[in-house]
Enzyme design. Structure first.
Site, PDB file in Angstrom:
ATOM      1  N   HIS A  44       0.706  -1.180  -0.079  1.00 53.82           N
ATOM      2  CA  HIS A  44       0.060   0.151  -0.085  1.00 53.82           C
ATOM      3  C   HIS A  44       0.934   1.377   0.140  1.00 53.82           C
ATOM      4  O   HIS A  44       2.172   1.140   0.125  1.00 53.82           O
ATOM      5  CB  HIS A  44      -1.014  -0.113   1.013  1.00 53.82           C
ATOM      6  CG  HIS A  44      -1.948  -0.957   1.057  1.00 53.82           C
ATOM      7  ND1 HIS A  44      -3.166  -0.816   1.861  1.00 53.82           N
ATOM      8  CD2 HIS A  44      -2.187  -1.953   0.164  1.00 53.82           C
ATOM      9  CE1 HIS A  44      -3.877  -2.083   1.609  1.00 53.82           C
ATOM     10  NE2 HIS A  44      -3.365  -2.618   0.510  1.00 53.82           N
ATOM     11  N   GLU A  97       1.216   3.688   2.105  1.00 55.89           N
ATOM     12  CA  GLU A  97       1.931   4.159   3.303  1.00 55.89           C
ATOM     13  C   GLU A  97       3.202   3.200   3.417  1.00 55.89           C
ATOM     14  O   GLU A  97       4.231   3.609   3.644  1.00 55.89           O
ATOM     15  CB  GLU A  97       0.809   3.946   4.329  1.00 55.89           C
ATOM     16  CG  GLU A  97      -0.233   4.802   4.333  1.00 55.89           C
ATOM     17  CD  GLU A  97      -1.459   4.292   3.723  1.00 55.89           C
ATOM     18  OE1 GLU A  97      -2.427   4.593   4.229  1.00 55.89           O
ATOM     19  OE2 GLU A  97      -1.262   3.490   2.724  1.00 55.89           O
ATOM     20  N   ALA A 127     -33.491   1.513 -38.034  1.00 57.75           N
ATOM     21  CA  ALA A 127     -34.677   1.925 -39.039  1.00 57.75           C
ATOM     22  C   ALA A 127     -35.743   0.889 -38.787  1.00 57.75           C
ATOM     23  O   ALA A 127     -35.469  -0.179 -37.877  1.00 57.75           O
ATOM     24  CB  ALA A 127     -33.955   1.646 -40.446  1.00 57.75           C
ATOM     25  N   THR A 175     -34.565  -1.761 -24.200  1.00 55.67           N
ATOM     26  CA  THR A 175     -35.362  -2.881 -23.036  1.00 55.67           C
ATOM     27  C   THR A 175     -34.421  -2.768 -21.883  1.00 55.67           C
ATOM     28  O   THR A 175     -34.812  -2.344 -20.864  1.00 55.67           O
ATOM     29  CB  THR A 175     -35.652  -4.201 -23.445  1.00 55.67           C
ATOM     30  OG1 THR A 175     -36.324  -4.183 -24.277  1.00 55.67           O
ATOM     31  CG2 THR A 175     -36.177  -5.003 -22.326  1.00 55.67           C
TER      32      THR A 175
END
Length: 351
Positions: A57, A59, A169, A286
């Site tokens: 991490h 730190e 279309a 939908t």
């Protein structure tokens, strides 16, 4: 009571935000975090950022960079230090063992398992300051923070339509409504997301591929998700090829919602558990309608072509709106030309 952050800490937080951004290409599904360690005289003695899941991490990376100089230092970090053991140990423990005397963090960790590190450090006698440059740090970590706060990915719905709102279309043809420039732009947007989602209707009608296709290399292909309540996706569909990972999400696997189809809220929870922080929906009317009615769309990207059809399916199906007063209103956040088309980015108005 902790001291108010000084100018050295403000500058260090700006640097920490820059460091955090270095993890954007590789840290997901973890947060991007940057950390700067300051000696008592305000000089920088260590820097770090979170590069990848399972890696140190921020730190811990900064503490390793500082070595013995970390004792008595101030840790300036973009996200509240974690207090849990995952693939790595708690950052709170690492900070305490290193002898850090003060911690300044921008954004509290909203996750139940890792949050609360600030209170733990304060109880152990460390000075703790929260909220420095919070807006800047939040903006850089928006993807992870949204997912952590909402327990689901941030959902973008994209569609392409004619000027009169038709996505195909009358005979069902839709290739191509928009220009090559707009279609290339869609591929770039796909590449920015962790998952691309479509309904089975889109797959059956267009044999949609849903993978990212760009001339330049793609760091990773997003997960392709087909929302397919009854498992109708053909075995030979292009979406099932090996260009990208694919999940055909059926009602039998995910569960059913009130409409008897795939439970969309459950689907999104499963996706975030799989590390998906952002989802790009290219489903038809939908699926779009179902997500909108459930309040699960956080951003809309609409490509509008300078063309008229006069007939054919609309971009979205019934939303249950019967009067103009109930129209779903959105806020335009970006408007630009893409080739001959217009791209409009919008966000739903709260309430």
């Amino acid at each position: 009571m902790s001291a108010v952050a000084g100018p050295e800490e403000v500058a260090a937080m700006r640097r920490a935000v820059e460091l955090a951004a270095l993890g954007l290409p590789t840290a997901s599904p973890n947060p991007v975090v940057g950390c700067v360690l300051l000696a008592p005289d305000g000089t920088t003695v260590g820097e770090g950022w979170h590069e990848r899941p399972g890696g140190p991490h921020a730190e811990v990376a900064a503490l390793r960079d500082a070595g013995e100089r970390a004792r008595g230092a101030t840790a300036v970090v973009t996200l509240e230090p974690c207090r849990h053991t995952g693939r790595t140990g708690p950052c709170t423990t690492a900070l305490l063992e290193a002898g850090v005397r003060r911690v300044v963090y921008a954004v509290p960790d909203p996750s139940a398992v890792a949050g609360g590190g600030g209170a733990l450090l304060r109880a152990a006698g460390v000075e703790v300051e929260e909220g420095l440059l919070r807006d800047e740090a939040e903006a850089g970590n928006a993807r992870w923070l949204f997912a952590a706060r909402h327990s689901r990915p941030r959902v973008t719905w994209k569609y392409a339509a004619t000027l009169d709102g038709r996505v195909a279309a009358a005979d069902g043809t839709s290739r191509w409504i928009t220009s090559p420039e707009a279609r290339l732009d869609v591929h770039r947007l796909r590449a920015e997301h962790d998952a691309v989602v479509a309904g089975v209707g889109t797959v059956l009608a267009d044999d949609a591929h849903l993978a990212v296709r760009l001339d330049e290399p793609v760091a990773r292909q997003p997960l392709r998700v087909v929302v397919d309540s009854s498992g109708r996706t053909p075995a030979g569909a292009r979406v099932r090829d090996d260009a990208a990972p694919t999940w055909v999400a059926t009602a039998a696997e995910v569960g059913t919602g009130p409409d008897g189809r795939v439970d969309l809220e459950a689907l999104l929870r499963i996706l975030v558990d799989r590390g998906v922080l952002t989802a790009f929906v290219e489903g038809g009317p939908t699926l779009a309608s179902a997500l909108l009615r459930a309040g699960l769309v956080d951003r809309v990207v609409a490509y509008v072509a300078p063309a008229l059809l006069g007939a054919g399916p609309a971009a979205v199906a019934d939303l249950g709106v019967t009067t103009i007063a109930d129209a779903r209103r959105l806020t335009v956040t970006d408007l630009r030309s893409v080739g001959p088309d217009i791209r409009i980015t919008l966000e739903p108005k709260e309430g």
